[in-house]
Design a protein around this motif. Structure first.
Motif, short mmCIF file in Angstrom:
data_model
loop_
_atom_site.label_atom_id
_atom_site.label_comp_id
_atom_site.label_asym_id
_atom_site.label_seq_id
_atom_site.Cartn_x
_atom_site.Cartn_y
_atom_site.Cartn_z
N PHE A 39 100.79 -80.06 98.53
CA PHE A 39 100.80 -79.98 99.99
C PHE A 39 99.40 -79.67 100.51
O PHE A 39 98.61 -79.01 99.84
CB PHE A 39 101.75 -78.89 100.47
N VAL A 40 99.11 -80.17 101.71
CA VAL A 40 97.87 -79.82 102.40
C VAL A 40 98.21 -78.86 103.53
O VAL A 40 99.03 -79.17 104.40
CB VAL A 40 97.17 -81.08 102.97
N ILE A 41 97.60 -77.68 103.48
CA ILE A 41 97.86 -76.65 104.48
C ILE A 41 96.92 -76.84 105.66
O ILE A 41 95.72 -77.00 105.50
CB ILE A 41 97.67 -75.24 103.89
N VAL A 42 97.49 -76.82 106.87
CA VAL A 42 96.74 -76.96 108.11
C VAL A 42 96.81 -75.62 108.85
O VAL A 42 97.90 -75.03 108.97
CB VAL A 42 97.32 -78.07 109.01
N SER A 43 95.69 -75.14 109.34
CA SER A 43 95.71 -73.90 110.11
C SER A 43 94.49 -73.86 111.01
O SER A 43 93.70 -74.81 111.06
CB SER A 43 95.78 -72.68 109.19
N GLY A 44 94.32 -72.73 111.73
CA GLY A 44 93.30 -72.65 112.77
C GLY A 44 92.03 -71.92 112.42
O GLY A 44 91.21 -71.68 113.30
N PHE A 45 91.84 -71.51 111.14
CA PHE A 45 90.61 -70.89 110.67
C PHE A 45 90.31 -69.57 111.38
O PHE A 45 89.17 -69.11 111.40
CB PHE A 45 89.43 -71.85 110.82
N ALA A 46 91.35 -68.94 111.93
CA ALA A 46 91.15 -67.63 112.56
C ALA A 46 91.31 -66.53 111.53
O ALA A 46 91.66 -66.78 110.37
CB ALA A 46 92.17 -67.44 113.69
N LEU A 47 91.04 -65.31 111.93
CA LEU A 47 91.26 -64.16 111.06
C LEU A 47 92.75 -64.01 110.79
O LEU A 47 93.59 -64.56 111.49
CB LEU A 47 90.71 -62.89 111.71
N GLY A 48 93.10 -63.24 109.79
CA GLY A 48 94.51 -62.94 109.52
C GLY A 48 95.22 -64.03 108.75
O GLY A 48 94.78 -64.50 107.71
N ILE A 49 96.36 -64.47 109.29
CA ILE A 49 97.23 -65.44 108.61
C ILE A 49 96.51 -66.76 108.35
O ILE A 49 96.63 -67.35 107.27
CB ILE A 49 98.51 -65.70 109.44
N ASP A 50 95.72 -67.22 109.32
CA ASP A 50 95.05 -68.52 109.17
C ASP A 50 94.16 -68.56 107.94
O ASP A 50 94.28 -69.44 107.08
CB ASP A 50 94.21 -68.83 110.41
N ILE A 51 93.24 -67.61 107.84
CA ILE A 51 92.28 -67.67 106.74
C ILE A 51 92.96 -67.38 105.41
O ILE A 51 92.57 -67.94 104.37
CB ILE A 51 91.10 -66.71 107.00
N ALA A 52 93.99 -66.57 105.41
CA ALA A 52 94.74 -66.32 104.17
C ALA A 52 95.37 -67.63 103.68
O ALA A 52 95.39 -67.90 102.47
CB ALA A 52 95.81 -65.26 104.40
N SER A 53 95.86 -68.43 104.59
CA SER A 53 96.48 -69.72 104.24
C SER A 53 95.44 -70.69 103.70
O SER A 53 95.67 -71.38 102.69
CB SER A 53 97.17 -70.32 105.46
N HIS A 54 94.29 -70.77 104.37
CA HIS A 54 93.22 -71.67 103.92
C HIS A 54 92.71 -71.29 102.54
O HIS A 54 92.53 -72.14 101.67
CB HIS A 54 92.05 -71.64 104.92
N LEU A 55 92.48 -70.00 102.33
CA LEU A 55 91.91 -69.55 101.06
C LEU A 55 92.89 -69.73 99.92
O LEU A 55 92.49 -69.96 98.77
CB LEU A 55 91.46 -68.09 101.17
N ALA A 56 94.18 -69.62 100.21
CA ALA A 56 95.19 -69.86 99.17
C ALA A 56 95.09 -71.29 98.66
O ALA A 56 95.23 -71.55 97.46
CB ALA A 56 96.59 -69.59 99.71
#
Length: 419
Positions: free
Chosen positions: A142-159
């Motif tokens: 899967f490709v994760i899409v998020s908003g590159f913000a602090l918190g949940i976003d960056i945790a998702s991207h880094l995973a």
């Protein structure tokens, strides 16, 4: 024809992300046509004084120069009609006319995408859930899409990046702007793993507060499903969730660790309104299983590329085959019997249908599938295209062939013949 410069010109005239572009485009079949008509005094639409001024002062050469400047600093552009433009965006209300991006925008096309959203001030529980579930999804393709913000976003991207998988970061500012400052140093890691940074705002655009709610429609559309990990009652994640539902996306929501925590008030609201409770990555994977809406959407996006590749392969094969005239000039040698007499061309060669690869125990379609697979393992979509079968009919035949022991399935919807 690449119309990127004309989409950029329209964006320069009417403003980045402006709905006016689509009001104007109702009169035209292409961005090029719109440019020609508007600069030639087209009067079927009412233009504001500022719009008229922009049309008269902005030349297409300025758009071309801007594209060249962006490319020099590693920023590329995709217009609405460009091949690189993510197809998920084409059918939403007010799609971006132009996208600026750094990285591999192709990671979003024809694949399983999931948008992850949540609060910037996330709890340990929310961060752990986002990191684990997004990591498992990334490792499963899967490709994760998020908003590159602090918190949940960056945790998702880094995973995703930690799993060496691409992830898409949708920004509310220019892709070259250092925002948020705490996350900017993660960019190289994301890009090195095939990720992409996307914005509808030109390079240099600062992060105005009004940009982010508008950005959320892109977030909601790029993911074929949306997961809310942690949201308060006033969280911007609720905007993304609402947009996702309106766009026909499946909405998943993490059950709160504490039902009395204000940090999860938004989660509770969404779950009460019918969002699907998320207990693990398998809940999302099940939504993408074969034959469901998301899978059909993905395969429909892949078919043009598969068909183009097949046409290219066929053309390459045809180019190395002898011409019909050459074949006629060189008759095939005739076989002889023991006395040296030529045998009749139509003489029985003693081979049964099975010896030629045909089995009377299989249907005609099944024999054709087996015949294709004798050349090597193939993807189900390729088989469907070459035989002109729809997905449902093909899967029925493939399943029966597996039961009969004629073929076996491989990971990724690949099939091979059983020797």
């Amino acid at each position: 024809m690449d119309e990127t410069k004309y989409w950029l010109w329209l964006s320069m005239v009417f403003g980045a992300g402006s709905c006016r572009i689509w009001e104007i485009m109702n009169f035209f079949g292409s961005a090029h046509e719109a440019y020609i008509s508007l600069t030639s005094g087209f009067d079927a639409v009412t233009l504001s004084p500022e719009e008229t001024k922009n049309i008269n002062s902005l030349r297409i050469e300025q758009a071309e120069s801007f594209i060249q400047h962006c490319e020099k600093v590693g920023i590329r552009l995709a217009g609405y009609s460009s091949r690189e433009y993510p197809p998920q965006l084409r059918h939403i209300f007010d799609p971006p006319a132009i996208l600026y991006y750094k990285g591999n925008i192709g990671c979003l096309k024809g694949t399983k995408t999931v948008t992850s959203v949540g609060t910037r001030k996330a709890s340990d529980y929310g961060l752990a859930a986002a990191s684990r579930i997004c990591g498992e999804l990334a490792r499963s393709g899967f490709v994760i899409v998020s908003g590159f913000a602090l918190g949940i976003d960056i945790a998702s991207h880094l995973a995703s990046a930690d799993a060496h998988r691409p992830t898409a970061c949708v920004l509310g500012c220019g892709v070259d702007v250092d925002y948020p400052k705490g996350n900017f140093h993660y960019r190289d890691k994301i890009l090195e793993n095939g990720g992409v940074f996307i914005s509808e705002y030109p390079p240099g655009t600062p992060p105005h507060s009004g940009n982010f709610p508008k950005r959320n429609r892109i977030l909601a559309a790029l993911g074929r499903a949306v997961v809310v990990f942690e949201a308060s009652s006033k969280s911007g994640s609720l905007i993304t969730a609402s947009l996702a539902v309106n766009q026909g996306r499946e909405l998943f929501c993490l059950p709160p660790a504490d039902i009395f925590s204000p940090s999860f008030a938004g989660n509770i609201e969404l779950l009460r309104d019918g969002a699907t409770a998320l207990y693990g990555s398998m809940d999302v994977m099940d939504y993408f299983r074969f034959g469901r809406a998301a899978d059909i959407e993905i395969r429909a996006e892949r078919l043009p590329d598969i068909a183009a590749r097949l046409r290219a392969e066929s053309a390459a094969a045809a180019s190395i085959m002898p011409s019909e005239a050459a074949v006629r000039q060189e008759p095939l040698p005739q076989s002889s019997d023991e006395d040296g007499k030529p045998q009749e061309e139509n003489a029985d060669d003693g081979c049964s249908p099975e010896d030629n690869g045909y089995s009377e125990e299989l249907t005609e379609i099944q024999n054709r599938i087996v015949g294709l697979l004798r050349g090597g393992a193939l993807h189900a979509d390729v088989i469907a295209i070459q035989l002109g079968l729809d997905a449902g009919e093909l899967m029925t035949e493939l399943t029966e062939l597996e039961i009969l022991g004629e073929i076996s399935s491989l990971p990724g919807k690949m099939y091979q013949i059983c020797e």
